[in-house]
Scaffold this active site. Structure first.
Site, mmCIF file in Angstrom:
data_model
loop_
_atom_site.group_PDB
_atom_site.id
_atom_site.type_symbol
_atom_site.label_atom_id
_atom_site.label_comp_id
_atom_site.label_asym_id
_atom_site.label_seq_id
_atom_site.Cartn_x
_atom_site.Cartn_y
_atom_site.Cartn_z
ATOM 1 N N LYS A 114 5.214 3.386 -3.696
ATOM 2 C CA LYS A 114 5.937 4.118 -2.794
ATOM 3 C C LYS A 114 5.548 5.714 -3.477
ATOM 4 O O LYS A 114 5.766 6.501 -2.425
ATOM 5 C CB LYS A 114 7.353 3.850 -3.131
ATOM 6 C CG LYS A 114 7.735 2.693 -2.515
ATOM 7 C CD LYS A 114 9.533 2.503 -2.215
ATOM 8 C CE LYS A 114 9.895 1.438 -1.349
ATOM 9 N NZ LYS A 114 11.160 1.477 -1.155
ATOM 10 N N LYS A 200 2.295 -7.385 5.552
ATOM 11 C CA LYS A 200 3.523 -8.009 5.872
ATOM 12 C C LYS A 200 4.078 -7.004 7.130
ATOM 13 O O LYS A 200 3.811 -5.903 7.139
ATOM 14 C CB LYS A 200 4.712 -7.780 4.599
ATOM 15 C CG LYS A 200 4.498 -8.964 3.684
ATOM 16 C CD LYS A 200 5.608 -8.914 2.704
ATOM 17 C CE LYS A 200 6.874 -9.029 3.234
ATOM 18 N NZ LYS A 200 7.807 -8.714 2.263
ATOM 19 N N LYS A 203 9.337 -2.184 8.320
ATOM 20 C CA LYS A 203 9.915 -1.321 8.874
ATOM 21 C C LYS A 203 9.350 0.074 8.947
ATOM 22 O O LYS A 203 9.671 0.913 9.625
ATOM 23 C CB LYS A 203 11.463 -1.229 8.248
ATOM 24 C CG LYS A 203 12.204 -2.278 8.368
ATOM 25 C CD LYS A 203 13.701 -1.997 7.967
ATOM 26 C CE LYS A 203 13.829 -2.209 6.550
ATOM 27 N NZ LYS A 203 15.012 -2.206 5.841
#
Length: 340
Positions: A114, A200, A203
């Site tokens: 991240k 994957k 969102k």
């Protein structure tokens, strides 16, 4: 048993969330012994570890609550709440920061992913995110935590923190924290992007065409399935024939998960057919399963008074469950806990 799990209220729930986690939350709620507890929370404290818009976070938290209820989470049988209404999460995180070690946190892959190339510019909250995750489950003496492959490392850290805290501060015959065990349901589906079968469904993917949102209507679902990336070959009759065909395997796996069957059974029915025939069948199955969820979500999402009441009731129950553990942690550390 006491099961605890959470989800960040950022963006819409998508098919991967539903088939990989939420559907299994509903099954646990319905199938665990009656003396078990299920606590499901919206991780709004985790959400502020990244840049965010406050008004959007508030809206997303309520809409995520509506989505979970629409999927089948029953606030009368499970405890559904948002972290921010239970201060014990943040309090215990701070107490556990004295036990967690920098070396342990430096090994966490999520911070590396991240923060990207700007690690120095990342928030301290993002770095200590795994300690809050540990607090999320330890505060309730969770016995079991549903985890996917990408979360196993964080549960292992929670167990390490609990073990060290118990060793350093608990008496020989009384542990402060229960060591939670992972639950990995055998039917938890790993759903991949419709645009890239090696990634994957997420969102955070900038392409909305990469995922099926639970808010998508029937036409949108059908369009996304129709445009999903595939290859020109027909479906094989055996699973081995999908080796090296990630996008084809993903669509077959999605159909199987929605149908409650297996990829082998899907190929037995559709083997030899091209995607021109299979994609419409997949879209129809998707609308059949997700359509009622979307309809319920649309009914619930604007009833802010009801959603606030559900989260407030859940938070009250969660605070009551958390209080004894927080008291014990303060006492073990030699601290006098202040009272409101």
């Amino acid at each position: 048993m006491r099961v605890v799990s959470g989800i960040q209220p950022t963006g819409n729930l998508h098919l991967g969330n539903y088939l990989g986690a939420i559907r299994n939350w509903v099954r646990m709620q319905d199938e665990l012994p009656k003396d078990s507890d299920c606590l499901f929370f919206l991780a709004d404290l985790h959400a502020i570890s990244m840049p965010h818009e406050p008004a959007e976070l508030r809206r997303a938290t309520l809409e995520m609550a509506a989505a979970l209820v629409a999927c089948g989470i029953d606030p009368q049988r499970s405890i559904l709440f948002n972290q921010a209404q239970v201060p014990a999460h943040a309090e215990l995180q701070w107490l556990l920061n004295g036990t967690a070690r920098m070396g342990w946190l430096n090994r966490m892959t999520q911070f590396k992913d991240k923060s990207g190339k700007n690690r120095e510019g990342a928030s301290a909250a993002l770095f200590t995110y795994p300690v809050l995750q540990a607090a999320d489950v330890l505060i309730y003496q969770a016995t079991h935590v549903p985890v996917g492959e990408d979360q196993k490392q964080h549960l292992e850290l929670a167990r390490d923190i609990a073990t060290k805290f118990n060793h350093d501060f608990a008496s020989a015959d009384t542990a402060i924290f229960t060591l939670p065990e992972p639950i990995s349901p055998p039917d938890a589906a790993r759903i991949m992007s419709l645009r890239d079968g090696s990634a994957k469904m997420s969102k955070s993917d900038p392409s909305d065409m990469s995922r099926i949102n639970l808010t998508d209507d029937a036409d949108t679902m059908a369009q996304k399935v129709r445009k999903a990336r595939t290859d020109p070959e027909p479906l094989p009759s055996e699973l081995d024939g999908l080796e090296g065909r990630a996008e084809a395997l993903n669509l077959v796996a999605i159909y199987a998960a929605l149908d409650g069957s297996t990829p082998e059974a899907v190929l037995a029915e559709y083997g030899g057919q091209g995607f021109g025939a299979f994609k419409p069948a997949l879209a129809e199955k998707m609308v059949e399963v997700l359509g009622p969820i979307r309809g319920r979500f649309v009914e619930l999402k604007d009833d802010r008074e009801m959603l606030d009441a559900i989260l407030a009731r859940g938070a009250l129950l969660a605070r009551e469950l958390a209080a004894p553990t927080l008291d014990a942690a303060y006492e073990a550390l030699g601290l006098v806990r202040g009272r409101p």
